[in-house]
Design a protein around this motif. Structure first.
Motif, PDB file in Angstrom:
ATOM      1  N   ARG A   1       0.986  -1.147   0.026  1.00 12.26           N
ATOM      2  CA  ARG A   1      -0.039   0.147  -0.037  1.00 12.26           C
ATOM      3  C   ARG A   1       0.958   1.124  -0.131  1.00 12.26           C
ATOM      4  O   ARG A   1       0.920   1.950   0.872  1.00 12.26           O
ATOM      5  CB  ARG A   1      -1.092  -0.084   1.055  1.00 12.26           C
ATOM      6  CG  ARG A   1      -1.728  -1.409   1.079  1.00 12.26           C
ATOM      7  CD  ARG A   1      -2.874  -1.117   2.341  1.00 12.26           C
ATOM      8  NE  ARG A   1      -3.825  -2.303   2.129  1.00 12.26           N
ATOM      9  CZ  ARG A   1      -3.677  -3.431   2.832  1.00 12.26           C
ATOM     10  NH1 ARG A   1      -2.782  -3.577   3.798  1.00 12.26           N
ATOM     11  NH2 ARG A   1      -4.511  -4.400   2.814  1.00 12.26           N
ATOM     12  N   SER A  28      -0.259  -5.010  -2.043  1.00 19.05           N
ATOM     13  CA  SER A  28      -0.414  -6.187  -0.882  1.00 19.05           C
ATOM     14  C   SER A  28      -1.241  -7.302  -1.195  1.00 19.05           C
ATOM     15  O   SER A  28      -1.003  -8.305  -0.548  1.00 19.05           O
ATOM     16  CB  SER A  28      -1.152  -5.213   0.327  1.00 19.05           C
ATOM     17  OG  SER A  28      -2.522  -4.836  -0.360  1.00 19.05           O
ATOM     18  N   ALA A  29      -2.010  -7.352  -2.169  1.00 17.41           N
ATOM     19  CA  ALA A  29      -2.652  -8.461  -2.433  1.00 17.41           C
ATOM     20  C   ALA A  29      -1.774  -9.804  -2.757  1.00 17.41           C
ATOM     21  O   ALA A  29      -2.215 -10.800  -2.245  1.00 17.41           O
ATOM     22  CB  ALA A  29      -3.671  -8.360  -4.069  1.00 17.41           C
ATOM     23  N   GLU A  32      -0.652 -10.733   0.854  1.00 19.25           N
ATOM     24  CA  GLU A  32      -1.985 -11.297   1.629  1.00 19.25           C
ATOM     25  C   GLU A  32      -2.207 -12.736   1.183  1.00 19.25           C
ATOM     26  O   GLU A  32      -2.712 -13.611   2.084  1.00 19.25           O
ATOM     27  CB  GLU A  32      -2.857 -10.380   1.600  1.00 19.25           C
ATOM     28  CG  GLU A  32      -2.812  -9.079   2.099  1.00 19.25           C
ATOM     29  CD  GLU A  32      -3.805  -7.926   2.127  1.00 19.25           C
ATOM     30  OE1 GLU A  32      -4.650  -8.232   1.225  1.00 19.25           O
ATOM     31  OE2 GLU A  32      -3.672  -6.969   2.495  1.00 19.25           O
ATOM     32  N   VAL A  35       0.321 -15.158   2.332  1.00 20.14           N
ATOM     33  CA  VAL A  35       0.281 -15.557   3.900  1.00 20.14           C
ATOM     34  C   VAL A  35      -1.171 -16.203   4.223  1.00 20.14           C
ATOM     35  O   VAL A  35      -0.953 -17.162   4.884  1.00 20.14           O
ATOM     36  CB  VAL A  35       0.252 -14.170   4.671  1.00 20.14           C
ATOM     37  CG1 VAL A  35      -0.378 -14.328   6.072  1.00 20.14           C
ATOM     38  CG2 VAL A  35       1.714 -13.374   4.449  1.00 20.14           C
ATOM     39  N   THR A  36      -2.175 -15.798   3.401  1.00 21.31           N
ATOM     40  CA  THR A  36      -3.448 -16.612   3.561  1.00 21.31           C
ATOM     41  C   THR A  36      -3.376 -18.024   3.165  1.00 21.31           C
ATOM     42  O   THR A  36      -3.618 -18.796   3.972  1.00 21.31           O
ATOM     43  CB  THR A  36      -4.600 -16.068   2.929  1.00 21.31           C
ATOM     44  OG1 THR A  36      -4.665 -14.738   3.160  1.00 21.31           O
ATOM     45  CG2 THR A  36      -5.851 -16.910   3.128  1.00 21.31           C
ATOM     46  N   TRP A  87       3.919 -13.117  -5.533  1.00 19.80           N
ATOM     47  CA  TRP A  87       4.681 -12.566  -4.519  1.00 19.80           C
ATOM     48  C   TRP A  87       6.199 -12.062  -5.245  1.00 19.80           C
ATOM     49  O   TRP A  87       6.390 -10.816  -5.050  1.00 19.80           O
ATOM     50  CB  TRP A  87       5.127 -13.381  -3.429  1.00 19.80           C
ATOM     51  CG  TRP A  87       5.649 -12.726  -2.288  1.00 19.80           C
ATOM     52  CD1 TRP A  87       5.850 -11.504  -1.948  1.00 19.80           C
ATOM     53  CD2 TRP A  87       6.089 -13.355  -0.992  1.00 19.80           C
ATOM     54  NE1 TRP A  87       6.614 -10.957  -0.778  1.00 19.80           N
ATOM     55  CE2 TRP A  87       6.583 -12.156  -0.095  1.00 19.80           C
ATOM     56  CE3 TRP A  87       6.221 -14.602  -0.688  1.00 19.80           C
ATOM     57  CZ2 TRP A  87       7.272 -12.608   1.144  1.00 19.80           C
ATOM     58  CZ3 TRP A  87       6.951 -14.695   0.709  1.00 19.80           C
ATOM     59  CH2 TRP A  87       7.516 -13.751   1.497  1.00 19.80           C
TER      60      TRP A  87
END
Length: 134
Positions: A1, A28-29, A32, A35-36, A87
């Motif tokens: 972000r 950031s997507a 995220e 990590v998810t 990533w």
């Protein structure tokens, strides 16, 4: 972000005035998603471990359970590969958005003919590169 990161730049016309410049982009997507997926992989591994240790006889008797376990594991492996690629792409985009030359080009102050702008330091991305490689 990156859009949440402001930085001040001087206005050469009036010494007391400064302008706020915001970076562009929201990368950031991919992080995220990675990590998810990691959290879901951990939870699935814990559930499978309970199944293997606590209900070993059920796992051995039911022939569909190992096939389903294999299919879920293959899906997680595929999504892990996709998440790692996303990533890496996100990191590449962050590097491009924070490249000192592009930041200097975005500053109106540095567009003058007699003005010389330099970055000062280059951002250290070594640990970020290692995180993608590993």
């Amino acid at each position: 972000r990156l859009y949440q990161i402001p930085f001040e730049m001087p206005d050469c016309a009036e010494e007391s005035e400064t302008h706020t410049l915001h970076l562009v982009g929201d990368f950031s997507a991919p992080a995220e998603f990675f990590v998810t997926l990691g959290v879901f992989s951990f939870l699935y591994a814990m559930a499978a471990l309970v199944l293997y240790l606590r209900f070993h006889s059920l796992y051995g008797e039911n022939k569909k359970l190992p096939v389903a376990d294999f299919c879920v594991t293959v899906c997680f492996a595929f999504f892990w590969l996709v998440a790692a690629a996303a990533w890496g792409k996100g990191l590449s985009d962050v590097k491009a958005a924070t490249r000192p030359a592009s930041l200097i080009a975005a500053m109106g102050v540095c567009q003058g003919k007699e003005v010389v702008c330099s970055a000062g330091t280059t951002p250290a991305m070594g640990l970020a590169n290692i995180s993608v490689v590993r």
